[in-house]
Design a protein around this motif. Structure first.
Motif, PDB file in Angstrom:
ATOM      1  N   UNK A  39      40.400  47.810  30.566  1.00 44.82           N
ATOM      2  CA  UNK A  39      40.372  46.895  31.712  1.00 44.82           C
ATOM      3  C   UNK A  39      41.752  46.373  32.096  1.00 44.82           C
ATOM      4  N   UNK A  40      42.607  46.104  31.117  1.00 46.46           N
ATOM      5  CA  UNK A  40      43.930  45.566  31.464  1.00 46.46           C
ATOM      6  C   UNK A  40      44.712  46.540  32.329  1.00 46.46           C
ATOM      7  N   UNK A  41      44.565  47.827  32.059  1.00 50.34           N
ATOM      8  CA  UNK A  41      45.331  48.832  32.780  1.00 50.34           C
ATOM      9  C   UNK A  41      44.571  49.435  33.947  1.00 50.34           C
ATOM     10  N   UNK A  42      43.343  48.974  34.193  1.00 51.34           N
ATOM     11  CA  UNK A  42      42.533  49.501  35.287  1.00 51.34           C
ATOM     12  C   UNK A  42      42.468  48.564  36.483  1.00 51.34           C
ATOM     13  N   UNK A  43      42.861  47.318  36.310  1.00 51.92           N
ATOM     14  CA  UNK A  43      42.734  46.302  37.358  1.00 51.92           C
ATOM     15  C   UNK A  43      44.060  45.607  37.593  1.00 51.92           C
ATOM     16  N   UNK A  44      44.353  45.312  38.858  1.00 49.62           N
ATOM     17  CA  UNK A  44      45.559  44.556  39.197  1.00 49.62           C
ATOM     18  C   UNK A  44      45.250  43.610  40.354  1.00 49.62           C
ATOM     19  N   UNK A  45      45.685  42.371  40.214  1.00 49.05           N
ATOM     20  CA  UNK A  45      45.432  41.335  41.219  1.00 49.05           C
ATOM     21  C   UNK A  45      46.233  41.634  42.483  1.00 49.05           C
ATOM     22  N   UNK A  46      45.509  41.760  43.611  1.00 52.64           N
ATOM     23  CA  UNK A  46      46.148  41.984  44.913  1.00 52.64           C
ATOM     24  C   UNK A  46      45.700  40.917  45.918  1.00 52.64           C
ATOM     25  N   UNK A  47      45.393  39.708  45.399  1.00 53.70           N
ATOM     26  CA  UNK A  47      44.891  38.653  46.278  1.00 53.70           C
ATOM     27  C   UNK A  47      45.876  38.328  47.387  1.00 53.70           C
ATOM     28  N   UNK A  48      47.157  38.288  47.080  1.00 52.54           N
ATOM     29  CA  UNK A  48      48.158  37.935  48.093  1.00 52.54           C
ATOM     30  C   UNK A  48      48.334  39.024  49.136  1.00 52.54           C
TER      31      UNK A  48
END
Length: 285
Positions: A141-150
């Motif tokens: 999960x750490x390497x599969x997801x990245x925050x792109x909220x901005x």
């Protein structure tokens, strides 16, 4: 749709040989302590054989919170599905991004707005008449997801998978001193253990580096308070036998798995060789 069936790691059923050629696939997930939920709607598993043919195995499950799968629990994706004999070389999950989402610890819910199906993960499975095999598909999960909220208001998702034979898998874990985890140099102004992770690299004496560089980590493990009150611990519960290097970083929350740019600092790495079914202990003092 049927409800998700979770299996305790210690209570997985013994698989008896039968005349049919069958495959059971189970799903595990490497945890992330910075998120409250990671809900995926998994529609199918695709298997690719040595000839390049792709077979789709439909999955009949409700969307599942992957953070429920850790520690020590697995989800049955495919239960004794009959397959043709032959060599299967890779697999991939089919995920419905519209029914999948992430919930942060502050309660904010973000969709998977930047979505990639991901590459096929190596499988290396040969099935002959009467075989019944089980494989665990681990989603990092750490390497599969990245925050792109901005950028687009959601999370980027590119599943990073590894496939393990549970009958020969080893485990690796150990202690991390409290003074190291709680020091101001490591903690900064963040909550305890936020941003801390142990990275696992292929080979002995590997040079630790962030995910988006060549030779980057295979997996990560969160740093958690020990139930024994003797500091903190990490654990990789399922690993193929082989040579590895592990190293602690206090900056895992700055590691964007999909973009280059950051350079992480690591504590002194430790090398280890794992034999089949070994439960290895390597303290990171």
């Amino acid at each position: 749709m049927s409800s998700a069936r979770l299996l305790p790691l210690t209570l997985l059923p013994l698989l008896a040989a039968c005349e049919r050629t069958e495959l059971e696939l189970q799903l595990s997930a490497t945890p992330r302590s910075d998120l409250a939920q990671v809900v995926l709607s998994i529609e199918a598993v695709q298997l690719r054989d040595a000839e390049g043919r792709v077979e789709r195995l439909d999955v009949d499950l409700e969307p599942v919170d992957l953070l429920r799968l850790t520690p020590g629990r697995r989800l049955v994706l495919v239960d004794g599905r009959e397959l043709e004999e032959g060599r299967y070389e890779s697999l991939r999950l089919v995920v419905d991004a519209d029914e999948s989402y992430v919930t942060r610890r502050d309660g904010g819910r973000l969709e998977l707005t930047a979505f990639d199906e991901g590459d096929f993960a190596p499988l290396a499975l040969t099935l002959e008449e009467g075989d019944r095999a089980t494989r665990v598909v681990d989603l990092e999960l750490r390497f599969s997801l990245a925050d792109r909220e901005d950028e687009d208001g959601g999370y980027a998702f590119d599943p990073q998978l590894s496939v393990i034979d549970p009958e020969t898998a080893a485990s690796l874990g150990g202690r991390i001193p409290a003074a190291q985890v709680e020091s101001s140099a490591c903690r900064g102004d963040r909550p305890l253990t936020e941003g801390l992770a142990v990275y696992l690299f292929s080979g002995r004496e590997a040079v630790p580096r962030e995910r988006n560089r060549a030779g980057g980590p295979l997996l990560s493990a969160p740093v958690l308070a020990s139930a024994l009150g003797d500091g903190y611990r990490y654990r990789f519960p399922l690993l193929p036998p082989g040579d590895y290097t592990v190293a602690l970083t206090c900056e895992a929350d700055e590691d964007d798995p999909f973009e280059a740019g950051e350079t992480l600092a690591f504590e002194d790495p430790v090398s280890v060789t794992l034999e089949a079914e070994e439960e290895a202990v390597e303290d990171l003092d």
